[in-house]
Design a protein around this motif. Structure first.
Motif, short mmCIF file in Angstrom:
data_model
loop_
_atom_site.label_atom_id
_atom_site.label_comp_id
_atom_site.label_asym_id
_atom_site.label_seq_id
_atom_site.Cartn_x
_atom_site.Cartn_y
_atom_site.Cartn_z
N ILE A 225 10.32 5.34 6.31
CA ILE A 225 9.44 5.30 5.38
C ILE A 225 10.13 4.56 4.03
CG2 ILE A 225 7.83 7.15 5.44
CD1 ILE A 225 9.74 9.03 4.07
N ALA A 252 -5.26 5.65 0.68
CA ALA A 252 -5.22 5.87 2.08
C ALA A 252 -4.12 5.87 2.76
CB ALA A 252 -6.11 5.00 2.80
N LEU A 253 -3.29 4.69 2.53
CA LEU A 253 -1.81 4.36 3.07
C LEU A 253 -0.87 5.61 2.39
CD1 LEU A 253 -0.21 1.51 3.81
CD2 LEU A 253 0.95 2.90 2.19
N LEU A 255 -1.79 8.45 1.76
CA LEU A 255 -2.41 9.69 2.26
C LEU A 255 -1.69 9.80 3.80
CD1 LEU A 255 -4.35 12.17 2.44
CD2 LEU A 255 -5.78 10.41 3.65
N VAL A 256 -1.61 8.69 4.46
CA VAL A 256 -1.28 8.59 5.63
C VAL A 256 0.41 8.99 5.65
CG1 VAL A 256 -0.68 7.30 7.87
CG2 VAL A 256 -2.96 7.18 6.71
N LEU A 257 1.00 8.47 4.88
CA LEU A 257 2.64 8.58 4.76
C LEU A 257 2.86 9.94 4.39
CD1 LEU A 257 3.87 5.47 2.88
CD2 LEU A 257 3.73 5.87 5.36
#
Lengths: 377, 164
Positions: A225, A252-253, A255-257
């Motif tokens: 990360i 969105a990105l 959120l995924v992380l």
């Protein structure tokens, strides 16, 4: 929640102060950008390489169109089915849509001709409205019901930019790993000397102090990360292809992380961690309240991670674009040197923020993991 | 609002890309890199520890050397002292012996000289007596040829005998 060790070092304290300051500045500047856009007067677009380089020059070549900074900025910040290069040149990207009534459709976004034409796919006819793919019904109008059920998993600009960064990261670190294998037992050289300080930094200043002796298990995730966010942040600062996409400033990105962090933290939570949530050390009549607070805390910690990264990077892009937009708002080249000077300053600051946000995201992830796996409660 | 609405497409591709990245990096990058760094640190640690041990060993050896030097010096001094004593003894002995020998030689020489002297004296006496006898004989012979003189001689001899 004991966060004192985050502030242990003067350097870290300084970093935190700078981070807060930059976040504050960014938020303020984005607010200004909004007011600016409201106050913006109609103006001709002055041709400028700077704007094209920023990927923001979507103004009509006619020169009579009203310049709206908000539109330009949001166009850049938001995702797109095209990767704008310069002027009228864009790279078409694949559109992949799934509709409940027929299934998957895959075609190039070039077929839309920048939203001017519809495309008849295998399943439906599609139209690009404000960079969103909509289903067109038989009557030539947008079929709202079908459009609502449409799932757009296109390779958009942000996705493509993310793939670029993934390739960059893989190339850099796999070649570094090769160098480590070739030069076993020797000192670092070349690419090793570049990546090693950061890897050791993540290990010694992020993972080890926050997680303790179990840090080794989480190192791959933390390193991934850290470099994923950092390299995406940096690529986002490059105004020309293949950079310039607002990848880490996309909710969105982030959120995924943050969900990844949420999952890792909670999968590794030990019995102390769960006891702390469901049976906290408070009088029993406070339990209902505390359990709610703790459960909200479980969610809110990664939620804060998501918002922090998104807001910081987006705000950075907005302020740079706002400064560039000043040239067009004032309709004079005289303001350009001032704008450029400020943009230069902001870019340097953003370079710091790019590292800082990757650092903070990784640090807080490590901190949450550390709290979940801590044995002494 | 569009900005804060996560789009399903990006979520989908991010999950794929991130998981892919995580797995690939974990296998092909982080494992070998972290392992290599850990090994290098271990070897540096070992080297430092060994250097520390070598230092201790070195100081121990130096101390030992010092000790050895000291004892060697002491031994040398002792040997020198002994040698000196020995030398003195030898010299003294030699001196004494030489002295004794000298004394003996002198004694011997003196005895020899005495003997020689005695022998020489004896011979001399012998010769003197022979000579005197011969002279006496000659004189007597001469004297005895004359009666008067014989008488004088006897008288004189008697006188002398009386004086003795």
């Amino acid at each position: 929640m004991d966060c004192n060790h985050v502030f242990d070092f003067k350097v870290k304290r300084l970093i935190v102060v700078v981070a807060l300051l930059s976040a504050f500045l960014s938020i303020r500047s984005s607010a200004y950008a909004q007011t600016d856009s409201l106050a913006a007067v109609a103006g001709n677009e002055v041709p400028s390489t700077e704007v094209h380089a920023e990927g923001a020059g979507h103004g009509a070549p006619g020169g009579e169109e009203k310049f709206e900074p908000t539109k330009v900025i949001v166009e850049h910040i938001a995702d797109s089915h095209m990767w704008h290069m310069w002027g009228e040149t864009s790279i078409p990207l694949p559109v992949i849509v799934y509709t409940a009534n027929g299934g998957l459709d895959l075609f190039s976004s070039a077929h839309f001709h920048h939203g001017k034409e519809d495309y008849k796919g295998a399943v439906n006819t599609y139209r690009l409205v404000e960079d969103k793919v909509k289903v067109v019904g038989a009557d030539g109008k947008i079929d709202e019901a079908a459009s609502a059920s449409l799932i757009d998993i296109s390779i958009t600009k942000n996705v493509a930019a993310m793939f670029v960064s993934v390739v960059v990261i893989l190339l850099v670190f796999i070649s570094a790993a090769g160098a480590y294998k070739r030069r076993t037992g020797k000192g670092p050289r070349g690419i090793q000397s570049i990546v090693e300080p950061f890897i050791v930094f993540v290990r010694d200043d992020i993972a080890r102090p926050n997680i303790g002796h179990k840090y080794a298990k989480f190192m791959p995730y933390l390193l991934t990360i850290f470099f994923f966010i950092w390299i995406n942040n940096m690529l986002g600062l490059i105004p020309i292809f293949p950079g310039g996409a607002n990848v880490t400033g996309n909710i969105a990105l982030t959120l995924v992380l943050s969900v990844a962090t949420l999952i890792i933290v909670n999968l590794n939570g030990n019995k102390h961690y769960w006891k702390h949530i469901f049976f906290p050390d408070v009088p029993f009549w406070l339990w209902p309240l505390m359990v709610v607070v703790e459960v909200v805390g479980v969610i809110s910690k990664p939620f804060a991670l998501m918002i922090r990264l998104f807001a910081n990077i987006t705000a950075g892009h907005i302020i740079v674009l706002s400064l560039i937009s000043l040239i067009f708002i004032f309709k004079t080249m005289a303001i350009a040197p001032v704008s450029i000077a400020f943009v230069l300053f902001m870019d340097v600051l953003e370079l710091l923020v790019a590292f800082l946000q990757a650092f903070i995201f990784t640090l807080l992830t490590a901190l949450f993991i550390g709290m979940a796996v801590d044995e002494h409660h | 609002m569009e900005l804060v609405t996560p789009s399903i497409g990006i979520i989908f591709w991010t999950v794929i890309a991130f998981v892919f990245l995580l797995i690939l990096l974990r296998i092909f990058a982080w494992k070998p890199i972290l392992e290599a760094i850990r090994e290098r640190e271990q070897s540096i640690d070992d080297a430092l520890n060994q250097a520390e041990l070598a230092k201790v060993e070195m100081s121990r050896l130096t101390a030992q050397n010092e000790e050895l030097m000291k004892s060697a010096r002491a031994e040398r001094d002792l040997i020198l002292k002994e040698a000196k004593t020995l030398k003195d003894n030898i010299v003294n002995e030699a001196k004494t012996q030489a002295h004794n020998e000298g004394v003996k030689l002198i004694e011997k020489a003196r005895i020899e000289i005495d003997n020689q002297k005695k022998a020489a004296l004896a011979e001399l006496k012998d010769q003197v007596s022979t000579l005197s006898i011969e002279i006496a004989e000659r004189v007597l012979r001469g004297q005895l040829s004359d009666k008067a003189k014989q008488q004088d001689l006897v008288a004189n001899l008697l006188k002398e005998v009386e004086l003795n």
